[in-house]
Design an enzyme around this catalytic site. Structure first.
Site, short mmCIF file in Angstrom:
data_model
loop_
_atom_site.label_atom_id
_atom_site.label_comp_id
_atom_site.label_asym_id
_atom_site.label_seq_id
_atom_site.Cartn_x
_atom_site.Cartn_y
_atom_site.Cartn_z
N CYS A 59 0.19 9.10 36.82
CA CYS A 59 1.39 8.94 35.97
C CYS A 59 2.11 7.46 36.16
CB CYS A 59 2.22 9.94 36.43
SG CYS A 59 4.02 9.82 35.61
N LYS A 103 13.45 3.74 -8.33
CA LYS A 103 13.76 5.12 -7.92
C LYS A 103 14.26 5.16 -6.48
CE LYS A 103 10.88 9.22 -7.13
NZ LYS A 103 11.97 9.89 -6.69
N ARG A 150 21.48 19.33 -6.96
CA ARG A 150 20.49 19.66 -8.10
C ARG A 150 20.37 21.35 -7.68
NH1 ARG A 150 16.76 16.97 -10.00
NH2 ARG A 150 16.39 15.56 -8.11
N GLU A 190 22.17 9.36 -8.15
CA GLU A 190 21.80 9.39 -6.56
C GLU A 190 22.62 9.00 -5.58
OE1 GLU A 190 18.57 10.90 -7.24
OE2 GLU A 190 17.84 10.80 -5.24
N CYS A 248 5.35 8.12 38.12
CA CYS A 248 5.67 8.77 39.39
C CYS A 248 4.39 8.58 40.28
CB CYS A 248 5.97 9.99 39.54
SG CYS A 248 4.73 11.21 38.94
N CYS A 262 8.97 14.11 38.73
CA CYS A 262 8.69 12.75 38.22
C CYS A 262 10.02 12.32 37.31
CB CYS A 262 7.56 13.17 37.06
SG CYS A 262 7.35 11.60 36.17
N SER A 312 13.82 17.78 -12.45
CA SER A 312 13.14 16.81 -11.78
C SER A 312 12.35 15.90 -12.59
CB SER A 312 12.54 17.51 -10.62
OG SER A 312 12.07 16.51 -9.75
N ALA A 357 43.42 -6.03 5.41
CA ALA A 357 44.68 -5.71 5.81
C ALA A 357 45.78 -5.33 4.87
CB ALA A 357 45.31 -7.08 6.78
N GLU A 390 13.56 1.42 -13.81
CA GLU A 390 14.25 1.03 -12.86
C GLU A 390 14.05 1.56 -11.69
OE1 GLU A 390 17.72 2.57 -15.08
OE2 GLU A 390 18.09 4.05 -13.50
S1 IVH Z 1 15.90 9.51 -14.02
C1 IVH Z 1 15.31 14.07 -15.59
N1 IVH Z 1 16.32 7.39 -12.59
O1 IVH Z 1 14.21 10.90 -8.41
C2 IVH Z 1 15.53 13.34 -14.27
N2 IVH Z 1 15.82 9.37 -11.29
O2 IVH Z 1 11.66 12.64 -8.11
C3 IVH Z 1 15.90 11.84 -14.92
N3 IVH Z 1 15.83 9.36 -8.68
O3 IVH Z 1 15.33 13.87 -9.97
C4 IVH Z 1 15.96 11.24 -13.52
N4 IVH Z 1 16.25 7.26 -8.66
O4 IVH Z 1 17.13 12.39 -8.52
C5 IVH Z 1 15.99 8.59 -12.40
N5 IVH Z 1 16.57 5.49 -11.46
C6 IVH Z 1 16.39 6.63 -11.14
C7 IVH Z 1 16.18 7.59 -10.19
C8 IVH Z 1 15.88 8.80 -10.21
C9 IVH Z 1 16.21 8.29 -7.94
C10 IVH Z 1 15.74 10.68 -8.41
C11 IVH Z 1 16.07 11.67 -9.26
C12 IVH Z 1 15.14 12.47 -10.05
C13 IVH Z 1 13.92 12.26 -8.62
C14 IVH Z 1 12.55 12.53 -9.09
#
Ligand code: IVH
Length: 692
Positions: free
Chosen positions: A431, A141, A162, A197, A434, A452, A91, A43, A139
């Site tokens: 069916c 994805k 991108r 992301e 119906c 139907c 990518s 609030a 880490e």
């Molecule tokens: S590192 C040069 N870390 O997945 C790109 N990408 O399929 C280094 N993504 O292009 C990216 N989680 O858009 C990285 N922990 C993560 C990610 C991650 C999701 C995405 C990212 C990448 C795509 C590839």
């Protein structure tokens, strides 16, 4: 500043007040989103924000694009401006195989020692005493939409998608609504570009789809699509409402750098208040990486946000630079993709659902099973031929799979678990809605009774949907109630509804009844294309309906057209043309249209306002494959804007095929027919022609 009012004089330093409010709100945001330690109640926070909104409204001269008030959205944009990335946005290579991972580790190690020009056998590296000290960071994805955020002098100025990796769309207005993205940074490098992301967490995604379901809107297949759809909306309030989130996973241009490794950069980002991506671990070998990946796989559904793999990257920046990049992805990183999750459960029964065209589709009813983080008890069985081919029986233990989509699929029966008590699945003969007898054509089973009730319900829900009449509030539940109560038997009956009759339905309140009547009445003006796409005419979906409305001014013209005239339209083969003609003249289509017209539904085509030159006016274009930056729909919309007719299949009428990556048979056909093949840059160049 002073404010001389009616008879009294008091100094009001509005600017200072605004600054103070902005600071307080930013501090509260930081405490909430970064430190997870809220300093203000909801609030109190809302009060400060409301006060700031009010002051900013009175003092537009004190506008700040990064004021916390932008979190609520702001005015819709005319379009997205595209811009070059300061550094290419690459990518990642993907893999599902342990061997690929081992090879990747070997390649990295080889690359690291390549300076010393030592020739090493793959596999021998781990035993070598001179093996360089490799640290690989792992880490989750995150399954969302990649973005590059840019702060200049601590102020968020740009957010690029991108795109094709070199150039992206600026979605900063949408990104400013994302609460965990700091709009202002203190003590940040002069230029700071952070890649990451944008995603929707599980709770927000479920909430969004629940709301859509109750408003009769089509559901998003998964959180990634929902995120992409949200970011594509030109209206930033859509993003504000849907509660997107951001995590950083890389860097772009950074003045002075952010340390010497990703681990260091992550802590620096965290200290700046930029959210980084969940649990991160360092490993030194492929074997350890595989163990950690397994651990992530166990953990992923408890994270509360969608992940589709694990990203592995060489931690040290100097080593990254040394290893370099290929044209599309860095050599120093790789993505491990999780396989679609499967689970066994018992098939209890099969239910046959009647679709809007009368098709019956089998749906599995199963013992509830936990799959990819949710409990499922229904799954698709495709069609009777699939069931027969896989020999799926009631009582079987079956494997169910969720492959990135919401609707789980039955993969196969586990034959080893058969007890002999299982019963074959028999195609229905009447069916379930119906009682009318059914017709089987190949793998498909149809109910051909046009009255139907199940079909009427499905047809009406489709008709009311977002791409058709767009009647908000008319969801599946309400449609069922209307059909069951006998209030709606035809499309036109919707416009015969009044508040009084709606109020007789269970759970319909006065306010929603009047809103619904109003929404239905507003939908009268949607135009011919949307009406036609809503009627469930065989083979006439959104695209064909649009083509019809581009060539015929109204329903009168349609009703006097011959099948041959339909066949001459782009993308209308003989069958579609015949089906349409028959629907109009032999299956009651004419009376459906006249009935709609009699209740005031506009059956004229709305020709889009021509805002730019139309250099492609004589072109018939087919889009195929994955384009580098534009989505398929987006490219098609641009083509139409430029005057082209867009069709789905390549024929002698096609003038151009716009092909992207993985273009298959359409491209081949175009090449065989000698049709001009163009790529996305051609379309972008057409768009850049000056308006006339
Ligand atoms: S590192 C040069 N870390 O997945 C790109 N990408 O399929 C280094 N993504 O292009 C990216 N989680 O858009 C990285 N922990 C993560 C990610 C991650 C999701 C995405 C990212 C990448 C795509 C590839």
């Amino acid at each position: 500043m002073s404010n001389s009012g009616a008879g009294y004089d008091f100094p009001v330093d509005v600017e200072a007040k605004i600054t103070e409010l902005r600071t307080k709100i930013r501090e509260a945001d930081h405490a909430y989103y970064v430190e997870a330690n809220p300093v203000l109640g909801d609030a109190a926070y809302d009060r400060l924000l409301a006060e700031l909104v009010d002051l900013e409204r009175q003092h537009p001269e004190l506008f700040d694009p990064n004021s916390p008030t932008v979190r609520v959205g702001g005015a819709p944009l005319d379009g997205f401006a595209s811009q070059l990335h300061a550094r290419p946005m690459l990518s990642l290579d993907n893999t599902y195989k342990h061997d690929d991972l081992k090879e990747w580790f070997d390649r990295i190690l080889k690359g690291m020692v390549s300076d010393s020009s030592t020739e090493l056998e793959p596999g021998s590296l781990f035993a070598d005493e001179n093996v360089p000290n490799l640290h690989v960071a792992l880490e989750p994805k995150v399954d969302g939409v990649a973005v590059s955020l840019r702060w200049e002098q601590g102020s968020l100025v740009l957010a690029l998608t991108r795109g094709d990796g070199t150039r992206g769309d600026d979605i900063v207005q949408q990104v400013r609504t994302i609460r965990n993205v700091p709009l202002v940074l203190s003590s940040a490098p002069e230029i700071l570009e952070v890649r990451g992301e944008i995603f929707m967490d599980d709770a927000s995604f479920s909430r969004l789809n629940e709301n859509r379901e109750s408003s009769g809107l089509p559901l998003f297949a998964n959180a990634r699509n929902a995120t992409a759809g949200t970011l594509k909306s030109l209206d930033p309030t859509v993003a504000a409402e849907r509660q997107l989130r951001f995590v950083a996973h890389g860097l772009g241009e950074v003045s002075g750098g952010l340390g010497s490794s990703w681990t260091q950069a992550r802590s620096r980002l965290e200290a700046l208040g930029i959210p980084v991506n969940g649990p991160s671990v360092l490993v030194q070998s492929a074997a350890d990486a595989i163990n950690e990946i397994d651990r992530f796989d166990q953990l992923r559904h408890s994270l509360g946000y969608p992940t589709d793999g694990v990203v592995l990257r060489v931690d040290d920046f100097a080593t990254q630079d040394h290893l370099g990049v290929t044209s599309r992805s860095p050599r120093w990183a790789i993505a491990w993709k999780f396989a679609a999750e499967q689970a066994p459960t018992k098939l209890l029964d099969v239910e046959w659902q009647v679709g809007k065209g009368g098709t019956l589709t089998p749906r599995a009813i199963m013992e509830p099973v936990c799959l990819a983080g949710t409990t499922v008890q229904h799954a698709s069985l495709h069609n009777i031929e699939e069931i027969e081919r896989k020999d799926i029986r009631i009582g079987d233990i079956v494997l169910v799979e969720k492959a990135g989509e919401i609707i789980p699929q039955v993969v196969k029966p586990v034959l080893a678990e058969r007890s002999g008590q299982e019963r074959p699945i028999v195609a229905p003969e009447i069916c379930p809605s119906c009682g009318h007898s059914l017709v089987r054509v190949g793998p498909k089973i149809y109910c051909i009774n046009t009255s139907c009730p199940a079909q009427i319900r499905e047809k009406l829900s489709w008709f009311a949907g977002r791409d058709q009449m767009d009647i908000s509030g008319l969801g599946e539940k309400l449609v069922s109630q209307l059909v069951d109560a006998g209030l709606v038997k035809t499309f036109a009956d919707l416009w015969r509804l009044d508040e009084k009759s709606l109020l007789k339905l269970e759970k319909v309140r006065e306010k929603s009844a009047s809103a619904l009547v109003e929404a239905i009445h507003r939908a009268r003006g949607q135009g011919l294309a949307r009406v036609l796409s809503g009627l469930g005419i065989p083979q006439v979906g959104v695209v064909a309906a649009r083509t019809l409305a581009e060539h015929f001014d109204d329903h009168h013209q349609l009703l006097t057209a011959t099948a041959a005239e339909f066949e001459a339209l782009p993308d209308f083969g003989e069958i579609t043309a015949q089906l349409l003609w028959r629907w109009l003249h032999q299956q009651g289509g004419e009376s459906v249209l006249l009935d709609l017209s009699s209740v005031g539904v506009q059956l004229r085509s709305i020709r889009a306002e021509v805002s730019r030159s139309q250099p492609l006016v004589d072109c018939v274009v087919v889009v195929t494959g994955t384009l580098p930056t534009l989505g398929r729909k987006e490219a098609e919309a641009h083509l139409r804007e430029l005057g082209a007719a867009v069709t789905g299949s390549v024929s002698a009428k096609t003038t151009h095929v716009l092909a992207g990556e993985k273009a298959g048979s359409k491209l081949e056909k175009a090449q065989n027919l000698g049709i001009q093949v163009v790529d996305e840059t051609w379309l972008l160049a057409c768009l850049e022609q000056p308006k006339t």
